[in-house]
Write a protein that holds these residues in place. Sequence first.
Motif, PDB file in Angstrom:
ATOM      1  N   ARG A   1       0.825  -1.214   0.000  1.00 24.69           N
ATOM      2  CA  ARG A   1       0.000   0.000   0.000  1.00 24.69           C
ATOM      3  C   ARG A   1       0.859   1.265   0.000  1.00 24.69           C
ATOM      4  NH1 ARG A   1      -5.039   0.610   0.531  1.00 24.69           N
ATOM      5  NH2 ARG A   1      -4.953   2.323   2.012  1.00 24.69           N
ATOM      6  N   ALA A   2       1.934   1.254   0.790  1.00 24.69           N
ATOM      7  CA  ALA A   2       2.832   2.416   0.818  1.00 24.69           C
ATOM      8  C   ALA A   2       3.441   2.642  -0.566  1.00 24.69           C
ATOM      9  CB  ALA A   2       3.928   2.209   1.868  1.00 24.69           C
ATOM     10  N   CYS A   3       3.827   1.561  -1.225  1.00 23.05           N
ATOM     11  CA  CYS A   3       4.413   1.669  -2.563  1.00 23.05           C
ATOM     12  C   CYS A   3       3.391   2.243  -3.548  1.00 23.05           C
ATOM     13  CB  CYS A   3       4.896   0.295  -3.011  1.00 23.05           C
ATOM     14  SG  CYS A   3       5.784   0.320  -4.572  1.00 23.05           S
ATOM     15  N   GLN A   4       2.178   1.737  -3.479  1.00 19.53           N
ATOM     16  CA  GLN A   4       1.114   2.207  -4.380  1.00 19.53           C
ATOM     17  C   GLN A   4       0.807   3.690  -4.140  1.00 19.53           C
ATOM     18  OE1 GLN A   4      -2.679   0.185  -3.901  1.00 19.53           O
ATOM     19  NE2 GLN A   4      -2.999   0.252  -6.103  1.00 19.53           N
TER      20      GLN A   4
ATOM     21  N   GLN B   1       1.394   6.983  -6.656  1.00 22.13           N
ATOM     22  CA  GLN B   1       0.346   7.967  -6.976  1.00 22.13           C
ATOM     23  C   GLN B   1       0.833   9.383  -6.667  1.00 22.13           C
ATOM     24  OE1 GLN B   1      -3.096   6.652  -4.780  1.00 22.13           O
ATOM     25  NE2 GLN B   1      -3.415   4.858  -6.092  1.00 22.13           N
ATOM     26  N   ALA B   2       1.467   9.558  -5.511  1.00 21.32           N
ATOM     27  CA  ALA B   2       1.983  10.882  -5.132  1.00 21.32           C
ATOM     28  C   ALA B   2       3.072  11.330  -6.111  1.00 21.32           C
ATOM     29  CB  ALA B   2       2.520  10.850  -3.702  1.00 21.32           C
ATOM     30  N   MET B   3       3.931  10.386  -6.516  1.00 24.86           N
ATOM     31  CA  MET B   3       5.002  10.710  -7.460  1.00 24.86           C
ATOM     32  C   MET B   3       4.412  11.104  -8.815  1.00 24.86           C
ATOM     33  SD  MET B   3       8.242  11.070  -7.640  1.00 24.86           S
ATOM     34  CE  MET B   3       8.680  10.229  -6.136  1.00 24.86           C
ATOM     35  N   SER B   4       3.397  10.392  -9.258  1.00 24.16           N
ATOM     36  CA  SER B   4       2.737  10.727 -10.531  1.00 24.16           C
ATOM     37  C   SER B   4       2.241  12.163 -10.514  1.00 24.16           C
ATOM     38  CB  SER B   4       1.552   9.797 -10.787  1.00 24.16           C
ATOM     39  OG  SER B   4       1.993   8.521 -11.135  1.00 24.16           O
ATOM     40  N   ARG B   5       1.602  12.547  -9.409  1.00 25.68           N
ATOM     41  CA  ARG B   5       1.088  13.923  -9.296  1.00 25.68           C
ATOM     42  C   ARG B   5       2.238  14.929  -9.247  1.00 25.68           C
ATOM     43  NH1 ARG B   5      -2.301  11.202  -5.695  1.00 25.68           N
ATOM     44  NH2 ARG B   5      -1.111  11.938  -3.913  1.00 25.68           N
ATOM     45  N   ALA B   6       3.290  14.577  -8.513  1.00 25.37           N
ATOM     46  CA  ALA B   6       4.403  15.518  -8.308  1.00 25.37           C
ATOM     47  C   ALA B   6       5.186  15.800  -9.587  1.00 25.37           C
ATOM     48  CB  ALA B   6       5.342  14.980  -7.220  1.00 25.37           C
ATOM     49  N   ILE B   7       5.309  14.816 -10.479  1.00 24.71           N
ATOM     50  CA  ILE B   7       6.112  15.007 -11.694  1.00 24.71           C
ATOM     51  C   ILE B   7       5.256  15.230 -12.939  1.00 24.71           C
ATOM     52  CG2 ILE B   7       8.141  13.786 -10.810  1.00 24.71           C
ATOM     53  CD1 ILE B   7       7.273  11.344 -12.496  1.00 24.71           C
ATOM     54  N   ALA B   8       3.938  15.288 -12.761  1.00 28.25           N
ATOM     55  CA  ALA B   8       3.043  15.462 -13.914  1.00 28.25           C
ATOM     56  C   ALA B   8       3.377  16.730 -14.696  1.00 28.25           C
ATOM     57  CB  ALA B   8       1.579  15.477 -13.464  1.00 28.25           C
TER      58      ALA B   8
ATOM     59  N   ILE C   1       6.141  13.731 -17.579  1.00 28.18           N
ATOM     60  CA  ILE C   1       6.584  12.334 -17.497  1.00 28.18           C
ATOM     61  C   ILE C   1       5.800  11.614 -16.409  1.00 28.18           C
ATOM     62  CG2 ILE C   1       8.916  12.704 -18.392  1.00 28.18           C
ATOM     63  CD1 ILE C   1       9.906  12.663 -15.454  1.00 28.18           C
ATOM     64  N   LYS C   2       5.859  10.295 -16.477  1.00 30.87           N
ATOM     65  CA  LYS C   2       5.207   9.429 -15.490  1.00 30.87           C
ATOM     66  C   LYS C   2       6.292   8.626 -14.773  1.00 30.87           C
ATOM     67  CE  LYS C   2       1.024   9.326 -18.045  1.00 30.87           C
ATOM     68  NZ  LYS C   2       0.052   8.801 -18.832  1.00 30.87           N
ATOM     69  N   PRO C   3       5.959   8.002 -13.636  1.00 25.53           N
ATOM     70  CA  PRO C   3       6.971   7.235 -12.896  1.00 25.53           C
ATOM     71  C   PRO C   3       7.773   6.226 -13.734  1.00 25.53           C
ATOM     72  CG  PRO C   3       5.103   7.578 -11.475  1.00 25.53           C
ATOM     73  CD  PRO C   3       4.705   8.100 -12.852  1.00 25.53           C
TER      74      PRO C   3
END
Length: 160
Positions: A23-26, A30-37, A41-43
Amino acid sequence: MMNKNQAFPWDHPRFRSWIGVARACQLMQQAMSRAIAGLGIKPPHLDILVNLYRFDGISQQELARKLLVGRSNMSMLLPHLEKRGLIERRADAKDKRVLRLSLTEAGRSLTEEAMAIQTGLIERALSPTPAERCLQVAEAMEDLIHILQTMDADDEPDDA
């Protein structure tokens, strides 16, 4: 069917640990996707860029192995980065069938920006956790990786 004397999986500490990690990884993905959007780019792209930053000239096959993805998945991700001028693929000097990957100057710059975002997110998420505890989790996950890789190798059929 489970009988009433059997423990449920979620009652086991190891199961709880595994679910917590998953769950932490998931949630981090999601947080990384939002942060680098905002960088476009995507994760999975970030994983490629960071590895090229670390291992300039790595082959496509070596990169796929490091990222634990198939060549077809890699073939779908690389063109996006190439079209944006972030990476370049060149034939190996000795073996023209092997493609070597490198970051362009634009790719290097974007990767540095993305790594700063990633580092900041990880720092924000883990700053309440003492460094010693972070290292214990890291060591436990490294042990698990080794076990899973060993199991995977044991499961592969022998070439007879």
